[in-house]
Design a protein around this motif. Structure first.
Motif, short mmCIF file in Angstrom:
data_model
loop_
_atom_site.label_atom_id
_atom_site.label_comp_id
_atom_site.label_asym_id
_atom_site.label_seq_id
_atom_site.Cartn_x
_atom_site.Cartn_y
_atom_site.Cartn_z
N LEU A 159 16.07 -44.60 42.79
CA LEU A 159 15.43 -45.44 41.79
C LEU A 159 13.90 -45.40 41.94
N ILE A 160 13.43 -45.42 43.17
CA ILE A 160 11.98 -45.30 43.39
C ILE A 160 11.47 -43.99 42.82
N HIS A 161 12.20 -42.93 43.05
CA HIS A 161 11.79 -41.64 42.49
C HIS A 161 11.78 -41.67 40.97
N ALA A 162 12.74 -42.35 40.35
CA ALA A 162 12.81 -42.40 38.89
C ALA A 162 11.67 -43.20 38.30
N VAL A 163 11.18 -44.23 39.00
CA VAL A 163 10.15 -45.12 38.47
C VAL A 163 8.75 -44.64 38.82
N LEU A 164 8.57 -44.13 40.02
CA LEU A 164 7.24 -43.89 40.57
C LEU A 164 6.40 -42.94 39.73
N TRP A 165 6.91 -41.79 39.40
CA TRP A 165 6.06 -40.75 38.79
C TRP A 165 5.71 -41.03 37.34
N PRO A 166 6.65 -41.42 36.47
CA PRO A 166 6.21 -41.74 35.09
C PRO A 166 5.28 -42.92 35.01
N LEU A 167 5.50 -43.94 35.85
CA LEU A 167 4.61 -45.10 35.84
C LEU A 167 3.23 -44.74 36.38
N ALA A 168 3.17 -43.92 37.42
CA ALA A 168 1.88 -43.51 37.97
C ALA A 168 1.09 -42.69 36.95
N LEU A 169 1.76 -41.80 36.25
CA LEU A 169 1.08 -40.99 35.23
C LEU A 169 0.57 -41.85 34.08
N ALA A 170 1.41 -42.78 33.59
CA ALA A 170 0.99 -43.64 32.49
C ALA A 170 -0.17 -44.54 32.90
N THR A 171 -0.10 -45.08 34.11
CA THR A 171 -1.17 -45.97 34.58
C THR A 171 -2.47 -45.21 34.76
N TYR A 172 -2.40 -44.03 35.33
CA TYR A 172 -3.61 -43.24 35.54
C TYR A 172 -4.22 -42.82 34.21
N ALA A 173 -3.37 -42.46 33.23
CA ALA A 173 -3.89 -42.12 31.90
C ALA A 173 -4.56 -43.32 31.26
N GLY A 174 -3.99 -44.51 31.46
CA GLY A 174 -4.62 -45.72 30.94
C GLY A 174 -5.95 -46.00 31.61
N PHE A 175 -6.04 -45.81 32.92
CA PHE A 175 -7.30 -46.00 33.64
C PHE A 175 -8.36 -45.02 33.16
N GLN A 176 -7.95 -43.79 32.89
CA GLN A 176 -8.90 -42.79 32.42
C GLN A 176 -9.45 -43.13 31.03
N GLY A 177 -8.68 -43.87 30.24
CA GLY A 177 -9.11 -44.22 28.90
C GLY A 177 -9.93 -45.49 28.81
N VAL A 178 -10.24 -46.13 29.93
CA VAL A 178 -11.06 -47.35 29.91
C VAL A 178 -12.48 -46.99 29.49
N PRO A 179 -13.08 -47.69 28.53
CA PRO A 179 -14.44 -47.35 28.08
C PRO A 179 -15.46 -47.44 29.22
N GLU A 180 -16.47 -46.61 29.13
CA GLU A 180 -17.50 -46.58 30.16
C GLU A 180 -18.29 -47.89 30.19
N THR A 181 -18.38 -48.56 29.07
CA THR A 181 -19.09 -49.85 29.05
C THR A 181 -18.45 -50.86 29.98
N LEU A 182 -17.11 -50.94 29.96
CA LEU A 182 -16.42 -51.85 30.86
C LEU A 182 -16.58 -51.43 32.32
N ARG A 183 -16.58 -50.14 32.54
CA ARG A 183 -16.77 -49.66 33.91
C ARG A 183 -18.16 -50.05 34.44
N MET A 184 -19.17 -49.89 33.58
CA MET A 184 -20.52 -50.24 33.98
C MET A 184 -20.65 -51.75 34.21
N ALA A 185 -19.96 -52.54 33.38
CA ALA A 185 -20.00 -53.99 33.58
C ALA A 185 -19.41 -54.37 34.93
N GLY A 186 -18.30 -53.73 35.30
CA GLY A 186 -17.72 -54.02 36.60
C GLY A 186 -18.62 -53.62 37.75
N ARG A 187 -19.27 -52.48 37.62
CA ARG A 187 -20.18 -52.06 38.69
C ARG A 187 -21.41 -52.97 38.76
#
Length: 290
Positions: A159-187
């Motif tokens: 079950l860990i194998h079934a959940v880990l990889w698709p969730l990691a890919l979707a989460t990383y793709a979402g992180f990559q799509g965060v606007p640079e303005t929000l990233r700069m605000a956090g920094r």
């Protein structure tokens, strides 16, 4: 010096507006149109149509061993619920599913947080997902039985194998799509590490994360049922998948269909109640999705 020219003053104009006439009240929509706007009603009609088609095909086939009707299946499901057998099988399956699903979520977020923080983490995530994401989780069950024996650990591993990889890919793709303005605000606020991920990246990437959670849930649920067909046959006990396998061997086809119907019903409840409610109070309320 010559005096500055003064611009001419435009004369005021009074416009006489027509008298206000109250707008006509919009006609109330008919009851049928208002009911059709309800999503639960449309889905219910679709399910009812499928049930009628199923019952009609079963009666035309006229062979309960091959295809029991919808009414016979519901009767077998009611008997299993009344006896408590099928509910006990569901409890076993959902307990194992919760363990594997939560463990996969924790590992996926840990791996993705490392990927957005370091170059080594990005290389690690891309390499591991390219290696293991195409690998079916059920194919690892023989190896899991060898490592963890005939117990819950084998099911949790797949079950860990079934959940880990698709969730990691979707989460990383979402992180990559965060606007640079929000990233700069956090920094600018001095956020780093897990604080930066939790306060900036996760809220902004929540639609992609929820999609990954839904995909991971679907993969985990069907992997668990398939694994229980093998695991239950090997150990003599198991959850809903073992219930289906056992009744198939005893030629109780109506109970087999009752188990399959319960698998579908649990999937519908999780999708339309749990995840839909989660989306409604988060990303839809925040205006991140339509």
């Amino acid at each position: 010096m010559s005096r500055l020219a003064v611009p001419p003053i435009r004369p005021e104009i009074d416009r006489i507006l027509p008298p206000f006439v109250e707008a006509p009240v919009a006609r109330a929509r008919p009851l049928s149109e208002r009911l059709w706007q309800q999503g639960w009603l449309r889905r219910g009609l679709i399910l009812a149509a499928l049930a009628l088609a199923w019952e009609g095909l079963a009666r035309w086939q006229d062979n309960d061993l091959l295809l029991p009707g919808c009414l016979a299946t519901l009767s077998a499901l009611a008997d299993g619920v009344a006896s408590g057998e099928i509910l006990d099988r569901v409890r076993i399956s959902l307990t194992v599913l919760a363990q594997g699903y939560l463990a996969g979520i924790v590992l996926a977020f840990g791996l993705t947080s490392l990927a957005v923080s370091t170059q080594f983490g990005r290389d690690l995530l891309s390499t591991l997902t390219a290696m293991f994401n195409p690998l079916p989780a059920i194919a690892l069950l023989p190896l899991a039985l060898l490592w963890f024996g005939l117990g819950t650990g084998s099911l949790v591993f797949v079950l860990i194998h079934a959940v880990l990889w698709p969730l990691a890919l979707a989460t990383y793709a979402g992180f990559q799509g965060v606007p640079e303005t929000l990233r700069m605000a956090g920094r600018n606020y001095g956020l780093t590490g897990l604080a930066y991920v939790g306060r900036i990246l996760v809220p902004a990437a929540l639609p992609a994360i929820l999609s990954g959670l839904k995909i991971g849930w679907a993969f985990a649920w069907r992997t668990l049922i398939a694994a229980e067909l093998v695991f239950g046959a090997a150990s003599g006990r198991g959850g809903l998948g073992w219930y289906i396998f056992q009744n198939r061997n005893e030629l109780y086809t109506d109970r087999v269909f009752a188990g399959l119907l319960l698998v579908i019903a649990i999937g519908l409840v999780v999708e339309t109640v749990v995840f839909a409610s989660l989306e409604r109070v988060t990303v839809r309320r925040w205006g991140q999705v339509r």
